[in-house]
Write a protein that holds these residues in place. Structure first.
Motif, mmCIF file in Angstrom:
data_model
loop_
_atom_site.group_PDB
_atom_site.id
_atom_site.type_symbol
_atom_site.label_atom_id
_atom_site.label_comp_id
_atom_site.label_asym_id
_atom_site.label_seq_id
_atom_site.Cartn_x
_atom_site.Cartn_y
_atom_site.Cartn_z
ATOM 1 N N ARG A 153 6.632 -1.131 -8.791
ATOM 2 C CA ARG A 153 5.400 -1.360 -9.559
ATOM 3 C C ARG A 153 4.281 -0.451 -9.036
ATOM 4 O O ARG A 153 3.555 0.166 -9.822
ATOM 5 C CB ARG A 153 4.992 -2.827 -9.413
ATOM 6 N N HIS A 154 4.200 -0.316 -7.694
ATOM 7 C CA HIS A 154 3.186 0.558 -7.106
ATOM 8 C C HIS A 154 3.400 2.000 -7.562
ATOM 9 O O HIS A 154 2.458 2.717 -7.899
ATOM 10 C CB HIS A 154 3.244 0.476 -5.575
ATOM 11 N N LEU A 155 4.661 2.401 -7.593
ATOM 12 C CA LEU A 155 4.983 3.773 -7.974
ATOM 13 C C LEU A 155 4.504 4.057 -9.400
ATOM 14 O O LEU A 155 4.009 5.150 -9.705
ATOM 15 C CB LEU A 155 6.495 3.978 -7.887
ATOM 16 N N GLY A 176 1.929 2.859 -10.832
ATOM 17 C CA GLY A 176 0.488 2.965 -10.954
ATOM 18 C C GLY A 176 -0.157 3.946 -10.001
ATOM 19 O O GLY A 176 -1.381 4.113 -10.020
ATOM 20 N N CYS A 177 0.598 4.610 -9.101
ATOM 21 C CA CYS A 177 -0.012 5.463 -8.072
ATOM 22 C C CYS A 177 0.507 6.889 -8.214
ATOM 23 O O CYS A 177 1.705 7.154 -8.020
ATOM 24 C CB CYS A 177 0.296 4.912 -6.682
ATOM 25 N N ALA A 178 -0.408 7.800 -8.566
ATOM 26 C CA ALA A 178 -0.006 9.197 -8.794
ATOM 27 C C ALA A 178 0.451 9.851 -7.500
ATOM 28 O O ALA A 178 1.451 10.597 -7.493
ATOM 29 C CB ALA A 178 -1.173 9.978 -9.396
ATOM 30 N N ASP A 179 -0.242 9.562 -6.376
ATOM 31 C CA ASP A 179 0.141 10.179 -5.098
ATOM 32 C C ASP A 179 1.577 9.836 -4.730
ATOM 33 O O ASP A 179 2.371 10.701 -4.344
ATOM 34 C CB ASP A 179 -0.818 9.689 -3.996
ATOM 35 N N CYS A 180 1.908 8.560 -4.841
ATOM 36 C CA CYS A 180 3.253 8.144 -4.472
ATOM 37 C C CYS A 180 4.294 8.721 -5.423
ATOM 38 O O CYS A 180 5.413 9.009 -5.017
ATOM 39 C CB CYS A 180 3.343 6.622 -4.427
ATOM 40 N N ARG A 181 3.910 8.891 -6.681
ATOM 41 C CA ARG A 181 4.868 9.476 -7.632
ATOM 42 C C ARG A 181 5.174 10.926 -7.261
ATOM 43 O O ARG A 181 6.308 11.381 -7.379
ATOM 44 C CB ARG A 181 4.328 9.379 -9.065
ATOM 45 N N ASN A 197 0.836 -1.192 0.000
ATOM 46 C CA ASN A 197 0.000 0.000 0.000
ATOM 47 C C ASN A 197 0.878 1.251 0.000
ATOM 48 O O ASN A 197 2.113 1.171 0.062
ATOM 49 C CB ASN A 197 -0.951 -0.010 1.200
ATOM 50 N N CYS A 198 0.230 2.411 -0.054
ATOM 51 C CA CYS A 198 0.961 3.674 -0.184
ATOM 52 C C CYS A 198 1.914 3.894 0.992
ATOM 53 O O CYS A 198 3.022 4.394 0.807
ATOM 54 C CB CYS A 198 -0.030 4.834 -0.285
ATOM 55 N N ARG A 199 1.460 3.521 2.196
ATOM 56 C CA ARG A 199 2.304 3.768 3.373
ATOM 57 C C ARG A 199 3.589 2.948 3.296
ATOM 58 O O ARG A 199 4.674 3.450 3.593
ATOM 59 C CB ARG A 199 1.515 3.401 4.633
HETATM 60 ZN ZN LIG Z 1 0.687 4.917 -3.530
#
Ligand SMILES: [Zn+2]
Length: 170
Positions: A26-28, A30-35, A2-4
């Motif tokens: 991989r999460h990075l 697909g996740c705009a917030d984390c990017r 998850n993001c955390r």
């Molecule tokens: Zn994220």
């Protein structure tokens, strides 16, 4: 992931992406917030790379040494401190134990506040506890000397040694 969890791996991703878990990368993707988090952290790290320690003034060492020398010369030991050093370590005359005890009383009673100001202020790294213990230690020595004075007066016994009657247990 998850993001955390990914957030805790962002530094790894920036420093050495191969060391970071594949799921984090991989999460990075697909996740705009984390990017966004990742790019902000990267910008900060780039700033820190560019930051350089300021040049030291070339005269800094010379100035510091001169000032230290000046401080050493400008602060001679206080009168009581010099007198005490002479009593304790001076070779010019030998202090009899009884006299040393009497002087110790004078130092403790008369010089107590003086030493509080002069000596203890020069050793600011000492904690209050250490000061208290030293004070107690000094007081017990004074009382020991006072005891030996009392015994001398009580006994009035010339056979007790050198005539000063100071117990050998001291
Ligand atoms: Zn994220």
């Amino acid at each position: 992931m998850n993001c955390r969890e990914v957030n805790s791996k962002l530094a790894d991703l920036l420093l050495d992406a191969r060391e970071a878990p594949v799921e984090a990368r991989r999460h990075l993707d697909g996740c705009a917030d984390c990017r966004v988090e990742w790019s902000e952290l990267r910008a900060t790290m780039n700033l820190m790379d560019e930051w350089a320690a300021p040049e030291v003034n070339p005269y800094f060492d010379a100035k510091l040494l001169a000032r230290l020398r000046g401080e050493q010369q400008a602060r001679p030991a206080g009168f009581l401190e010099r007198l005490r050093a002479r009593v304790m370590y001076g070779s010019s005359f030998r202090m009899q134990p009884l006299m040393a005890g009497a002087l110790a009383v004078v130092f403790m009673v008369g010089g107590g506040t003086y030493f509080d100001l002069e000596v203890y202020n020069q050793r600011p790294q000492e904690s209050a506890t250490v000061r208290d213990l030293q004070s107690l230690d000094g007081n017990s020595q004074v009382f020991q000397h006072l005891d030996s004075v009392d015994q001398t007066v009580d006994q009035q016994n010339p056979a007790s040694g050198d005539g000063l009657g100071v117990p050998s247990s001291d």
